[in-house]
Design a protein around this motif. Structure first.
Motif, mmCIF file in Angstrom:
data_model
loop_
_atom_site.group_PDB
_atom_site.id
_atom_site.type_symbol
_atom_site.label_atom_id
_atom_site.label_comp_id
_atom_site.label_asym_id
_atom_site.label_seq_id
_atom_site.Cartn_x
_atom_site.Cartn_y
_atom_site.Cartn_z
ATOM 1 N N HIS A 1 0.838 -1.206 0.000
ATOM 2 C CA HIS A 1 0.000 0.000 0.000
ATOM 3 C C HIS A 1 0.871 1.254 0.000
ATOM 4 N N LEU A 2 1.957 1.223 0.762
ATOM 5 C CA LEU A 2 2.833 2.395 0.800
ATOM 6 C C LEU A 2 3.429 2.662 -0.584
ATOM 7 N N ALA A 3 3.825 1.607 -1.277
ATOM 8 C CA ALA A 3 4.423 1.766 -2.611
ATOM 9 C C ALA A 3 3.443 2.440 -3.571
ATOM 10 N N GLU A 4 2.140 2.188 -3.378
ATOM 11 C CA GLU A 4 1.142 2.764 -4.294
ATOM 12 C C GLU A 4 1.022 4.279 -4.171
ATOM 13 N N ILE A 5 1.350 4.826 -2.976
ATOM 14 C CA ILE A 5 1.163 6.289 -2.814
ATOM 15 C C ILE A 5 2.457 7.019 -2.445
ATOM 16 N N ILE A 6 3.579 6.345 -2.573
ATOM 17 C CA ILE A 6 4.836 6.958 -2.126
ATOM 18 C C ILE A 6 5.115 8.286 -2.833
ATOM 19 N N ASP A 7 4.722 8.395 -4.096
ATOM 20 C CA ASP A 7 4.985 9.643 -4.831
ATOM 21 C C ASP A 7 4.074 10.791 -4.395
ATOM 22 N N LEU A 8 3.056 10.488 -3.600
ATOM 23 C CA LEU A 8 2.073 11.510 -3.226
ATOM 24 C C LEU A 8 2.284 12.051 -1.813
ATOM 25 N N VAL A 9 3.276 11.520 -1.086
ATOM 26 C CA VAL A 9 3.545 12.010 0.272
ATOM 27 C C VAL A 9 4.951 12.605 0.317
ATOM 28 N N ASP A 10 5.188 13.435 1.356
ATOM 29 C CA ASP A 10 6.474 14.137 1.449
ATOM 30 C C ASP A 10 7.310 13.690 2.635
ATOM 31 N N ILE A 11 6.660 13.457 3.765
ATOM 32 C CA ILE A 11 7.366 13.098 5.004
ATOM 33 C C ILE A 11 6.686 11.851 5.563
ATOM 34 N N ILE A 12 7.495 10.892 6.045
ATOM 35 C CA ILE A 12 6.898 9.671 6.595
ATOM 36 C C ILE A 12 7.422 9.449 8.015
ATOM 37 N N ALA A 13 6.492 9.388 8.957
ATOM 38 C CA ALA A 13 6.802 8.996 10.331
ATOM 39 C C ALA A 13 6.465 7.509 10.414
ATOM 40 N N PHE A 14 7.496 6.682 10.501
ATOM 41 C CA PHE A 14 7.376 5.240 10.253
ATOM 42 C C PHE A 14 7.566 4.485 11.564
ATOM 43 N N ASP A 15 6.549 3.772 11.992
ATOM 44 C CA ASP A 15 6.666 2.990 13.234
ATOM 45 C C ASP A 15 7.335 1.648 12.976
ATOM 46 N N ILE A 16 8.193 1.239 13.887
ATOM 47 C CA ILE A 16 8.601 -0.174 13.954
ATOM 48 C C ILE A 16 8.044 -0.712 15.272
ATOM 49 N N LYS A 17 7.315 -1.810 15.176
ATOM 50 C CA LYS A 17 6.601 -2.355 16.324
ATOM 51 C C LYS A 17 7.423 -3.435 17.020
ATOM 52 N N LEU A 18 7.803 -3.185 18.271
ATOM 53 C CA LEU A 18 8.492 -4.222 19.054
ATOM 54 C C LEU A 18 7.431 -5.133 19.659
ATOM 55 N N PRO A 19 7.559 -6.446 19.475
ATOM 56 C CA PRO A 19 6.551 -7.349 20.042
ATOM 57 C C PRO A 19 6.329 -7.129 21.547
ATOM 58 N N SER A 20 7.392 -6.846 22.288
ATOM 59 C CA SER A 20 7.272 -6.689 23.749
ATOM 60 C C SER A 20 6.394 -5.492 24.130
ATOM 61 N N ALA A 21 6.474 -4.424 23.349
ATOM 62 C CA ALA A 21 5.768 -3.195 23.723
ATOM 63 C C ALA A 21 4.377 -3.119 23.124
ATOM 64 N N THR A 22 4.083 -3.992 22.182
ATOM 65 C CA THR A 22 2.795 -3.894 21.477
ATOM 66 C C THR A 22 1.896 -5.105 21.722
ATOM 67 N N GLY A 23 2.504 -6.223 22.158
ATOM 68 C CA GLY A 23 1.737 -7.449 22.295
ATOM 69 C C GLY A 23 1.456 -8.095 20.950
ATOM 70 N N LEU A 24 2.099 -7.585 19.888
ATOM 71 C CA LEU A 24 1.872 -8.119 18.536
ATOM 72 C C LEU A 24 2.911 -9.190 18.214
ATOM 73 N N SER A 25 2.637 -9.964 17.146
ATOM 74 C CA SER A 25 3.686 -10.868 16.669
ATOM 75 C C SER A 25 4.709 -10.038 15.882
ATOM 76 N N GLU A 26 5.735 -10.693 15.368
ATOM 77 C CA GLU A 26 6.811 -9.950 14.707
ATOM 78 C C GLU A 26 6.413 -9.509 13.296
ATOM 79 N N TYR A 27 6.825 -8.311 12.926
ATOM 80 C CA TYR A 27 6.551 -7.778 11.593
ATOM 81 C C TYR A 27 7.846 -7.359 10.897
ATOM 82 N N TRP A 28 8.957 -8.043 11.204
ATOM 83 C CA TRP A 28 10.255 -7.615 10.673
ATOM 84 C C TRP A 28 10.258 -7.564 9.145
#
Ligand code: SF4
Length: 253
Positions: free
Chosen positions: A133-160
């Motif tokens: 999805h990001l690749a589809e609109i990359i040319d239309l945005v200027d600044i990206i604040a990009f989260d990396i999710k640590l499993p310990s802090a989010t309770g999520l599985s890994e998204y590496w």
């Protein structure tokens, strides 16, 4: 979901409370719905799609009115344009959520039209796990604040893998990474996240954000943990800042 209409949670003007643009005045478009369910989500109001969304009428006044979902691109441009007051003080239009990239088909229509009327940088806040999805609109945005999710802090599985692909795409624009961490976070997973960033470019700035000061005290990292996490990150990256959330201290959204 319609490609020409968006499901929103809020549209308002505020001071950016996180990351490298901390303190800038911005117009926020908060999209409704998220593909994740983080343990310490700070925007629970945006996790589901409401029948109506809130719009601030006067910047900073919190004089909210309710409008029905979904909204068209033209309607949203009018709302954003109305919050550009006074002229010249707003730094960017922020796409936040929830996860704005879930509504990528709408963004493809909306963003080019928005630029015609509101000539401000478009600042995307994303959870960083939707590389296609990001690749589809990359040319239309200027600044990206990009989260990396640590499993310990989010309770999520890994998204590496998803983070790796999405960050390589985000790197085509101005990007910084934000990592929220808690008392339970481990140095080893921070090191893994930092290695992932360094593999793209060691100059990508990293913001370490201790879990919200308004969250449960028992999960907030201790000062020695904060310094240890920064030290681990600094071994591989040239810019690593510890910046907590601040907008709530100001009584703002
Ligand atoms: S990605 Fe963001 S909005 Fe979605 S659950 Fe996590 S913190 Fe909340």
């Amino acid at each position: 979901m319609s490609t020409t209409e968006a499901q929103l949670a809020e549209v308002f003007c505020s001071i950016q409370g996180e990351g490298l643009y901390l303190g800038e005045r911005q117009i926020f478009v908060r999209f409704a719905g998220c593909n994740l369910n983080c343990q310490y989500c700070d925007s629970p109001q945006a996790l589901s799609v409401p029948k109506e969304f809130k719009v601030e009428v006067t910047p900073g006044k919190k004089d909210l009115k309710q409008l029905p979902n979904p909204v068209t691109a033209d309607q949203l441009i009018e709302l954003v344009s109305g919050l550009q007051k006074p002229k010249g003080v707003t730094q960017a239009v922020v796409l936040t959520g929830g996860e704005p990239l879930l509504q990528v088909d709408f963004l493809k229509n909306f963003l080019p039209a928005l630029k015609q009327v509101v000539p401000l940088p478009v600042y995307l806040e994303t959870n960083g796990v939707l590389p296609g999805h990001l690749a589809e609109i990359i040319d239309l945005v200027d600044i990206i604040a990009f989260d990396i999710k640590l499993p310990s802090a989010t309770g999520l599985s890994e998204y590496w893998r998803e983070h790796e692909k999405a960050l390589a795409t985000a790197y085509h624009k101005e990007v910084f990474v934000k990592i929220v961490f808690s008392r339970e976070s481990k140095v080893t997973e921070m090191d893994q996240a930092v290695s992932l960033i360094a593999a793209v470019d060691e100059k990508i700035p990293l913001v370490l954000q201790p879990v919200s000061p308004h969250g449960p005290v028992k999960h907030r990292p201790n000062p020695d943990q904060i310094l240890a996490m920064q030290a681990v990150a600094r071994r591989k990256l040239s810019t690593v800042r510890v910046i907590p959330q601040t907008h709530k201290l100001l009584g703002m959204n």
